[in-house]
Design a protein around this motif. Structure first.
Motif, PDB file in Angstrom:
ATOM      1  N   ASN A 177       5.585  12.614 -13.337  1.00  0.00           N
ATOM      2  CA  ASN A 177       4.843  11.440 -13.813  1.00  0.00           C
ATOM      3  C   ASN A 177       3.378  11.445 -13.388  1.00  0.00           C
ATOM      4  O   ASN A 177       2.821  10.414 -13.046  1.00  0.00           O
ATOM      5  N   LEU A 178       2.756  12.614 -13.412  1.00  0.00           N
ATOM      6  CA  LEU A 178       1.311  12.674 -13.166  1.00  0.00           C
ATOM      7  C   LEU A 178       0.583  12.207 -14.430  1.00  0.00           C
ATOM      8  O   LEU A 178       1.118  12.322 -15.536  1.00  0.00           O
ATOM      9  N   LEU A 179      -0.627  11.672 -14.265  1.00  0.00           N
ATOM     10  CA  LEU A 179      -1.445  11.351 -15.431  1.00  0.00           C
ATOM     11  C   LEU A 179      -2.170  12.634 -15.823  1.00  0.00           C
ATOM     12  O   LEU A 179      -3.010  13.142 -15.069  1.00  0.00           O
ATOM     13  N   PRO A 180      -1.833  13.194 -16.993  1.00  0.00           N
ATOM     14  CA  PRO A 180      -2.239  14.568 -17.326  1.00  0.00           C
ATOM     15  C   PRO A 180      -3.743  14.776 -17.414  1.00  0.00           C
ATOM     16  O   PRO A 180      -4.229  15.871 -17.126  1.00  0.00           O
ATOM     17  N   TRP A 181      -4.478  13.720 -17.829  1.00  0.00           N
ATOM     18  CA  TRP A 181      -5.919  13.888 -18.003  1.00  0.00           C
ATOM     19  C   TRP A 181      -6.701  13.674 -16.706  1.00  0.00           C
ATOM     20  O   TRP A 181      -7.863  14.020 -16.615  1.00  0.00           O
ATOM     21  N   LEU A 182      -6.051  13.093 -15.703  1.00  0.00           N
ATOM     22  CA  LEU A 182      -6.719  12.893 -14.414  1.00  0.00           C
ATOM     23  C   LEU A 182      -6.655  14.175 -13.602  1.00  0.00           C
ATOM     24  O   LEU A 182      -5.712  14.956 -13.723  1.00  0.00           O
ATOM     25  N   SER A 183      -7.656  14.361 -12.757  1.00  0.00           N
ATOM     26  CA  SER A 183      -7.645  15.540 -11.890  1.00  0.00           C
ATOM     27  C   SER A 183      -6.505  15.454 -10.881  1.00  0.00           C
ATOM     28  O   SER A 183      -5.952  14.369 -10.640  1.00  0.00           O
ATOM     29  N   ALA A 184      -6.174  16.589 -10.301  1.00  0.00           N
ATOM     30  CA  ALA A 184      -5.160  16.627  -9.245  1.00  0.00           C
ATOM     31  C   ALA A 184      -5.515  15.624  -8.152  1.00  0.00           C
ATOM     32  O   ALA A 184      -4.679  14.813  -7.722  1.00  0.00           O
ATOM     33  N   LEU A 185      -6.783  15.647  -7.735  1.00  0.00           N
ATOM     34  CA  LEU A 185      -7.222  14.767  -6.648  1.00  0.00           C
ATOM     35  C   LEU A 185      -7.086  13.291  -7.027  1.00  0.00           C
ATOM     36  O   LEU A 185      -6.592  12.475  -6.237  1.00  0.00           O
ATOM     37  N   ASP A 186      -7.502  12.941  -8.246  1.00  0.00           N
ATOM     38  CA  ASP A 186      -7.415  11.528  -8.662  1.00  0.00           C
ATOM     39  C   ASP A 186      -5.968  11.076  -8.809  1.00  0.00           C
ATOM     40  O   ASP A 186      -5.654   9.904  -8.572  1.00  0.00           O
ATOM     41  N   ASN A 187      -5.079  11.980  -9.194  1.00  0.00           N
ATOM     42  CA  ASN A 187      -3.658  11.630  -9.216  1.00  0.00           C
ATOM     43  C   ASN A 187      -3.162  11.276  -7.813  1.00  0.00           C
ATOM     44  O   ASN A 187      -2.420  10.308  -7.637  1.00  0.00           O
ATOM     45  N   VAL A 188      -3.591  12.064  -6.834  1.00  0.00           N
ATOM     46  CA  VAL A 188      -3.165  11.801  -5.451  1.00  0.00           C
ATOM     47  C   VAL A 188      -3.699  10.449  -4.975  1.00  0.00           C
ATOM     48  O   VAL A 188      -3.035   9.725  -4.236  1.00  0.00           O
ATOM     49  N   LEU A 189      -4.892  10.089  -5.443  1.00  0.00           N
ATOM     50  CA  LEU A 189      -5.535   8.845  -4.990  1.00  0.00           C
ATOM     51  C   LEU A 189      -4.963   7.584  -5.640  1.00  0.00           C
ATOM     52  O   LEU A 189      -5.213   6.473  -5.165  1.00  0.00           O
ATOM     53  N   LEU A 190      -4.177   7.751  -6.719  1.00  0.00           N
ATOM     54  CA  LEU A 190      -3.699   6.577  -7.471  1.00  0.00           C
ATOM     55  C   LEU A 190      -3.044   5.497  -6.616  1.00  0.00           C
ATOM     56  O   LEU A 190      -3.361   4.311  -6.772  1.00  0.00           O
ATOM     57  N   PRO A 191      -2.117   5.830  -5.700  1.00  0.00           N
ATOM     58  CA  PRO A 191      -1.479   4.759  -4.920  1.00  0.00           C
ATOM     59  C   PRO A 191      -2.490   3.917  -4.138  1.00  0.00           C
ATOM     60  O   PRO A 191      -2.242   2.731  -3.897  1.00  0.00           O
ATOM     61  N   CYS A 192      -3.617   4.510  -3.781  1.00  0.00           N
ATOM     62  CA  CYS A 192      -4.637   3.760  -3.028  1.00  0.00           C
ATOM     63  C   CYS A 192      -5.382   2.778  -3.923  1.00  0.00           C
ATOM     64  O   CYS A 192      -6.013   1.843  -3.425  1.00  0.00           O
ATOM     65  N   THR A 193      -5.313   2.979  -5.240  1.00  0.00           N
ATOM     66  CA  THR A 193      -5.912   1.996  -6.130  1.00  0.00           C
ATOM     67  C   THR A 193      -4.938   0.854  -6.422  1.00  0.00           C
ATOM     68  O   THR A 193      -5.349  -0.249  -6.728  1.00  0.00           O
ATOM     69  N   PHE A 194      -3.624   1.137  -6.310  1.00  0.00           N
ATOM     70  CA  PHE A 194      -2.625   0.081  -6.536  1.00  0.00           C
ATOM     71  C   PHE A 194      -2.343  -0.723  -5.273  1.00  0.00           C
ATOM     72  O   PHE A 194      -1.847  -1.837  -5.335  1.00  0.00           O
ATOM     73  N   SER A 195      -2.562  -0.130  -4.113  1.00  0.00           N
ATOM     74  CA  SER A 195      -2.162  -0.768  -2.859  1.00  0.00           C
ATOM     75  C   SER A 195      -3.294  -0.720  -1.838  1.00  0.00           C
ATOM     76  O   SER A 195      -3.692   0.352  -1.387  1.00  0.00           O
ATOM     77  N   ALA A 196      -3.774  -1.905  -1.453  1.00  0.00           N
ATOM     78  CA  ALA A 196      -4.828  -1.973  -0.437  1.00  0.00           C
ATOM     79  C   ALA A 196      -4.315  -1.437   0.899  1.00  0.00           C
ATOM     80  O   ALA A 196      -5.060  -0.839   1.674  1.00  0.00           O
ATOM     81  N   ARG A 197      -3.015  -1.660   1.169  1.00  0.00           N
ATOM     82  CA  ARG A 197      -2.444  -1.181   2.428  1.00  0.00           C
ATOM     83  C   ARG A 197      -2.410   0.341   2.473  1.00  0.00           C
ATOM     84  O   ARG A 197      -2.776   0.966   3.476  1.00  0.00           O
ATOM     85  N   ARG A 198      -1.979   0.976   1.379  1.00  0.00           N
ATOM     86  CA  ARG A 198      -1.966   2.438   1.324  1.00  0.00           C
ATOM     87  C   ARG A 198      -3.394   2.974   1.472  1.00  0.00           C
ATOM     88  O   ARG A 198      -3.630   3.980   2.135  1.00  0.00           O
ATOM     89  N   LYS A 199      -4.358   2.290   0.844  1.00  0.00           N
ATOM     90  CA  LYS A 199      -5.758   2.702   0.936  1.00  0.00           C
ATOM     91  C   LYS A 199      -6.234   2.634   2.385  1.00  0.00           C
ATOM     92  O   LYS A 199      -6.883   3.561   2.885  1.00  0.00           O
ATOM     93  N   ARG A 200      -5.877   1.544   3.067  1.00  0.00           N
ATOM     94  CA  ARG A 200      -6.282   1.349   4.465  1.00  0.00           C
ATOM     95  C   ARG A 200      -5.669   2.402   5.370  1.00  0.00           C
ATOM     96  O   ARG A 200      -6.270   2.886   6.313  1.00  0.00           O
ATOM     97  N   ARG A 201      -4.422   2.756   5.087  1.00  0.00           N
ATOM     98  CA  ARG A 201      -3.693   3.688   5.942  1.00  0.00           C
ATOM     99  C   ARG A 201      -4.009   5.155   5.624  1.00  0.00           C
ATOM    100  O   ARG A 201      -3.547   6.052   6.339  1.00  0.00           O
ATOM    101  N   ALA A 202      -4.753   5.392   4.531  1.00  0.00           N
ATOM    102  CA  ALA A 202      -5.156   6.758   4.187  1.00  0.00           C
ATOM    103  C   ALA A 202      -6.375   7.119   5.029  1.00  0.00           C
ATOM    104  O   ALA A 202      -7.516   6.951   4.599  1.00  0.00           O
ATOM    105  N   ALA A 203      -6.124   7.556   6.252  1.00  0.00           N
ATOM    106  CA  ALA A 203      -7.199   7.725   7.225  1.00  0.00           C
ATOM    107  C   ALA A 203      -7.770   9.153   7.195  1.00  0.00           C
ATOM    108  O   ALA A 203      -7.042  10.091   6.897  1.00  0.00           O
TER     109      ALA A 203
END
Ligand SMILES: Nc1ncnc2c1ncn2[C@@H]1O[C@H](COP(=O)(O)OP(=O)(O)O)[C@@H](O)[C@H]1O
Ligand SMILES: [Mg+2]
Length: 231
Positions: free
Chosen positions: A93-119
């Motif tokens: 379920n990757l977004l095919p047009w997004l880069s590998a890196l932007d796919n990895v970053l997706l949860p941090c755009t949906f969740s402020a907590r995941r973004k905060r914990r991505a240290a």
């Protein structure tokens, strides 16, 4: 507190006469890594769908990290899951047009907590995960669609792990790989799961993969609905 407690769960698909799942009790301890197996059609993905909020059980409780999901409204429930659960699917379920890196970053755009914990910051955390998962840096900016199956799988694993969710849920994530690559991928996943201190439910129909997990559970042991289905 458990990572996950299921009690008296009953789930029946719409328009089916009999339930697919009837699970009196299932617990997952913090940091525990469980291998869940069962024949095709026995209800493994249905169970994970209930954990992921794709469907709602007709009866029973699902507690994630002590929180009864039924007590939350649907918006808060989705938020809670995004904050605490990483998913890894058979089809990635990757977004095919997004880069590998932007796919990895997706949860941090949906969740402020995941973004905060991505240290120390999401971008650094994402590249560190991709490097640990042995994805060559020349591939990080490529659209996901241009990566091989094995490379996409690593991207999907990094996406599930970013921001250190307490629970990882993996539905047959290795079924597209040959035996040797399966082994390598499972070792990577177990190592990364341990390094973020997460619990893992790893689902497969292939019992040969069970050896490296803390505990092996057959769905039929916990589900009172006999599967009797093979395909
Ligand atoms: N969207 C759906 N609608 C109705 N029935 C479904 C749906 N998805 C799965 N099922 C049924 O639920 C049962 C379990 O399927 P599934 O959870 O996909 O099994 P597994 O993942 O173990 O192969 C099967 O009998 C299947 O036909
Ligand atoms: Mg399935």
């Amino acid at each position: 507190m458990t990572a996950l407690t299921i009690s008296d769960l009953v789930y029946r698909w719409p328009r089916q006469s009999a339930p697919c799942l009837d699970i009196p009790r299932f617990e997952l301890a913090p940091g525990e890594r469980v291998f869940l197996h069962g024949p095709s059609g026995s209800g493994k993905s249905t169970l994970l769908g209930l954990l992921g909020g794709v469907a709602v059980p007709q009866a029973g409780r699902i507690e994630l990290l002590g929180q009864n999901l039924a007590q939350l409204g649907s918006h808060a429930r989705d938020r809670f899951r995004a904050d605490h659960t990483g998913f890894l699917f058979q089809q990635f379920n990757l977004l095919p047009w997004l880069s590998a890196l932007d796919n990895v970053l997706l949860p941090c755009t949906f969740s402020a907590r995941r973004k905060r914990r991505a240290a120390p910051d999401p971008h650094t955390a994402a590249t560190a995960l991709l490097a640990q998962l042995d994805l060559d840096p020349t591939l990080w900016a490529k659209p996901a669609a241009e990566l091989s199956v094995g490379q996409q799988q690593r991207v999907a694993a990094a996406r599930a792990l970013i921001g250190r969710p307490e629970i990882l849920i993996a539905d047959e994530p290795t079924s597209a790989l040959d035996a040797e690559r399966q082994q390598i991928f499972i070792d990577l996943l177990l190592r990364e799961t341990a390094s973020v201190g997460a619990s893992l439910i790893f689902v497969s129909h292939d019992r040969r993969l069970a050896a490296h997990f803390d505990r092996t559970v057959a769905l039929d042991e916990i589900n009172r609905v006999a599967s009797g289905v093979t395909s």
